[in-house]
Scaffold this motif. Structure first.
Motif, PDB file in Angstrom:
ATOM      1  N   LYS A 151     -55.929 -16.493   9.554  1.00 25.73           N
ATOM      2  CA  LYS A 151     -55.166 -17.305  10.491  1.00 25.73           C
ATOM      3  C   LYS A 151     -56.050 -18.383  11.099  1.00 25.73           C
ATOM      4  O   LYS A 151     -57.221 -18.170  11.369  1.00 25.73           O
ATOM      5  CB  LYS A 151     -54.593 -16.424  11.591  1.00 25.73           C
ATOM      6  CG  LYS A 151     -53.692 -15.315  11.095  1.00 25.73           C
ATOM      7  CD  LYS A 151     -53.185 -14.526  12.275  1.00 25.73           C
ATOM      8  CE  LYS A 151     -52.372 -13.332  11.792  1.00 25.73           C
ATOM      9  NZ  LYS A 151     -53.191 -12.317  11.177  1.00 25.73           N
ATOM     10  N   LYS A 174     -43.400 -15.552  13.512  1.00 27.13           N
ATOM     11  CA  LYS A 174     -42.897 -14.367  14.192  1.00 27.13           C
ATOM     12  C   LYS A 174     -43.530 -13.098  13.643  1.00 27.13           C
ATOM     13  O   LYS A 174     -43.926 -12.202  14.373  1.00 27.13           O
ATOM     14  CB  LYS A 174     -41.371 -14.310  14.027  1.00 27.13           C
ATOM     15  CG  LYS A 174     -40.683 -13.295  14.900  1.00 27.13           C
ATOM     16  CD  LYS A 174     -39.182 -13.464  14.757  1.00 27.13           C
ATOM     17  CE  LYS A 174     -38.454 -12.481  15.656  1.00 27.13           C
ATOM     18  NZ  LYS A 174     -37.005 -12.621  15.542  1.00 27.13           N
ATOM     19  N   GLU A 176     -46.344 -12.759  12.425  1.00 23.27           N
ATOM     20  CA  GLU A 176     -47.777 -12.717  12.644  1.00 23.27           C
ATOM     21  C   GLU A 176     -48.124 -12.581  14.130  1.00 23.27           C
ATOM     22  O   GLU A 176     -49.279 -12.697  14.503  1.00 23.27           O
ATOM     23  CB  GLU A 176     -48.436 -13.977  12.085  1.00 23.27           C
ATOM     24  CG  GLU A 176     -48.367 -14.076  10.584  1.00 23.27           C
ATOM     25  CD  GLU A 176     -49.074 -15.320  10.067  1.00 23.27           C
ATOM     26  OE1 GLU A 176     -49.332 -15.337   8.855  1.00 23.27           O
ATOM     27  OE2 GLU A 176     -49.359 -16.228  10.839  1.00 23.27           O
ATOM     28  N   SER A 177     -47.136 -12.313  14.988  1.00 27.40           N
ATOM     29  CA  SER A 177     -47.401 -12.185  16.411  1.00 27.40           C
ATOM     30  C   SER A 177     -48.260 -10.958  16.670  1.00 27.40           C
ATOM     31  O   SER A 177     -48.085  -9.913  16.044  1.00 27.40           O
ATOM     32  CB  SER A 177     -46.088 -12.069  17.186  1.00 27.40           C
ATOM     33  OG  SER A 177     -45.353 -13.262  17.079  1.00 27.40           O
ATOM     34  N   TYR A 178     -49.168 -11.082  17.624  1.00 29.28           N
ATOM     35  CA  TYR A 178     -50.127 -10.007  17.871  1.00 29.28           C
ATOM     36  C   TYR A 178     -50.640 -10.099  19.298  1.00 29.28           C
ATOM     37  O   TYR A 178     -50.432 -11.087  20.001  1.00 29.28           O
ATOM     38  CB  TYR A 178     -51.310 -10.111  16.900  1.00 29.28           C
ATOM     39  CG  TYR A 178     -51.959 -11.473  16.884  1.00 29.28           C
ATOM     40  CD1 TYR A 178     -52.927 -11.822  17.820  1.00 29.28           C
ATOM     41  CD2 TYR A 178     -51.564 -12.433  15.962  1.00 29.28           C
ATOM     42  CE1 TYR A 178     -53.498 -13.079  17.825  1.00 29.28           C
ATOM     43  CE2 TYR A 178     -52.126 -13.702  15.960  1.00 29.28           C
ATOM     44  CZ  TYR A 178     -53.095 -14.014  16.887  1.00 29.28           C
ATOM     45  OH  TYR A 178     -53.649 -15.269  16.901  1.00 29.28           O
ATOM     46  N   THR A 236     -49.521 -17.345  22.984  1.00 36.93           N
ATOM     47  CA  THR A 236     -49.119 -17.049  21.610  1.00 36.93           C
ATOM     48  C   THR A 236     -47.758 -16.381  21.528  1.00 36.93           C
ATOM     49  O   THR A 236     -46.933 -16.728  20.677  1.00 36.93           O
ATOM     50  CB  THR A 236     -50.164 -16.162  20.914  1.00 36.93           C
ATOM     51  OG1 THR A 236     -50.381 -14.970  21.693  1.00 36.93           O
ATOM     52  CG2 THR A 236     -51.488 -16.891  20.780  1.00 36.93           C
ATOM     53  N   THR A 237     -47.471 -15.425  22.436  1.00 38.23           N
ATOM     54  CA  THR A 237     -46.210 -14.692  22.380  1.00 38.23           C
ATOM     55  C   THR A 237     -45.022 -15.597  22.636  1.00 38.23           C
ATOM     56  O   THR A 237     -43.961 -15.450  22.038  1.00 38.23           O
ATOM     57  CB  THR A 237     -46.206 -13.539  23.397  1.00 38.23           C
ATOM     58  OG1 THR A 237     -47.320 -12.684  23.122  1.00 38.23           O
ATOM     59  CG2 THR A 237     -44.928 -12.727  23.301  1.00 38.23           C
ATOM     60  N   ASN A 238     -45.197 -16.576  23.520  1.00 35.55           N
ATOM     61  CA  ASN A 238     -44.097 -17.491  23.828  1.00 35.55           C
ATOM     62  C   ASN A 238     -43.942 -18.593  22.789  1.00 35.55           C
ATOM     63  O   ASN A 238     -43.184 -19.533  22.975  1.00 35.55           O
ATOM     64  CB  ASN A 238     -44.306 -18.125  25.205  1.00 35.55           C
ATOM     65  CG  ASN A 238     -44.130 -17.118  26.311  1.00 35.55           C
ATOM     66  OD1 ASN A 238     -43.624 -16.037  26.101  1.00 35.55           O
ATOM     67  ND2 ASN A 238     -44.569 -17.473  27.505  1.00 35.55           N
ATOM     68  N   ASN A 239     -44.740 -18.499  21.710  1.00 39.44           N
ATOM     69  CA  ASN A 239     -44.667 -19.467  20.622  1.00 39.44           C
ATOM     70  C   ASN A 239     -44.969 -20.884  21.086  1.00 39.44           C
ATOM     71  O   ASN A 239     -44.448 -21.861  20.527  1.00 39.44           O
ATOM     72  CB  ASN A 239     -43.303 -19.425  19.914  1.00 39.44           C
ATOM     73  CG  ASN A 239     -43.115 -18.136  19.157  1.00 39.44           C
ATOM     74  OD1 ASN A 239     -44.040 -17.633  18.533  1.00 39.44           O
ATOM     75  ND2 ASN A 239     -41.928 -17.587  19.210  1.00 39.44           N
ATOM     76  N   VAL A 286     -46.930 -19.976  16.012  1.00 37.46           N
ATOM     77  CA  VAL A 286     -47.323 -18.678  15.478  1.00 37.46           C
ATOM     78  C   VAL A 286     -46.098 -18.064  14.817  1.00 37.46           C
ATOM     79  O   VAL A 286     -45.057 -17.905  15.451  1.00 37.46           O
ATOM     80  CB  VAL A 286     -47.831 -17.748  16.604  1.00 37.46           C
ATOM     81  CG1 VAL A 286     -48.203 -16.384  16.049  1.00 37.46           C
ATOM     82  CG2 VAL A 286     -49.033 -18.384  17.290  1.00 37.46           C
ATOM     83  N   GLN A 343     -52.276 -14.316  25.597  1.00 35.11           N
ATOM     84  CA  GLN A 343     -51.127 -13.687  24.957  1.00 35.11           C
ATOM     85  C   GLN A 343     -49.828 -14.394  25.333  1.00 35.11           C
ATOM     86  O   GLN A 343     -48.903 -14.491  24.535  1.00 35.11           O
ATOM     87  CB  GLN A 343     -51.081 -12.201  25.322  1.00 35.11           C
ATOM     88  CG  GLN A 343     -52.200 -11.412  24.666  1.00 35.11           C
ATOM     89  CD  GLN A 343     -52.480 -10.093  25.332  1.00 35.11           C
ATOM     90  OE1 GLN A 343     -51.762  -9.673  26.236  1.00 35.11           O
ATOM     91  NE2 GLN A 343     -53.529  -9.425  24.906  1.00 35.11           N
TER      92      GLN A 343
END
Length: 232
Positions: A2, A126, A128-130, A117-120, A124, A114
């Motif tokens: 990534k 979907k 591959e979310s981490y 990344t989580t809120n896009n 990122v 986080q």
């Protein structure tokens, strides 16, 4: 592999700058693009380089961080890092990702990353979310799609994954705050489950794989209502 998030640290305090650089170095999906001690240096840097995230102090000589951000064209994602809580509203009006108060614990720093990344906010995928959690004295990447359920035990949690279990010295309430609510559901004071991994449920328990996880009495009405809405 990534693509990592390129970070610029803008802070005139050497100790604060060093802490942020160390945090960036500990998280695998972050990479340090550069450091600047004031807004003028940062502006010159951004004229030549592209970054994904700027960690920006407010109180700096010559130009404040907020004034710099307000006048910055094509600004990258920004997380404010400051000792002053009074400017939070102004920061969020400028669409910052988060507002961190010094001294910044690494857990709070991780939560901000986080959120990014989580809120896009970044592109990122979907699947591959981490998230990253501290386990075995290192930051471990946990793919959200691999989580079956999370068990809270006092000041640590057991993250039950498809192929293993990870123990992290973290509170369950912290995991509840950073996990996307559309995919995870707290059903008990000691359990969070992945909605997509639920095989069946009754008014008393939820089955995830071969495990029957109790629904807490204080959570029952909310949990059952959410599961009913999720079905439809």
């Amino acid at each position: 592999m990534k693509e990592r998030i390129k970070c610029l640290v803008v802070d005139d305090e050497p100790i604060a700058q060093d802490i942020l650089v160390r945090y960036i170095d500990q998280i695998d999906n972050l990479v340090l693009a550069g450091t600047c001690i004031n807004a003028i240096e940062a502006n010159n840097f951004l004229q030549k380089e592209t970054v994904d995230l700027t960690l920006l102090d407010i109180e700096m000589p010559q130009v404040s961080g907020l004034n710099f951000l307000a006048n910055l064209k094509n600004a990258p994602n920004v997380i404010i890092t400051t000792a002053y809580r009074d400017f939070a509203l102004e920061g969020f009006e400028l669409n910052v990702i988060d507002y961190l108060l010094k001294p910044i614990p690494i857990e709070r720093f991780m939560k901000a990353i986080q959120k990014l990344t989580t809120n896009n906010t970044l592109a990122v995928a979907k699947e591959e979310s981490y998230i990253y959690l501290k386990a075995d004295k290192k930051m471990v990447q946990i793919m959200l799609n691999d989580i079956l359920y999370i068990e809270g035990l006092s000041n640590y949690v057991k993250i039950h994954l498809r192929d293993r279990m990870v123990i992290s010295y973290q509170k369950l309430s912290y995991l509840e705050s950073v996990l996307p609510t559309q995919h995870f559901l707290r059903i008990h004071r000691s359990f969070i489950v992945s909605r997509s991994k639920i095989r069946s449920y009754t008014s008393s328990f939820i089955q995830v794989e071969d495990s029957e996880i109790p629904i807490g009495g204080n959570y029952k009405s909310v949990v059952l209502e959410k599961l009913k809405n999720y079905e439809s």
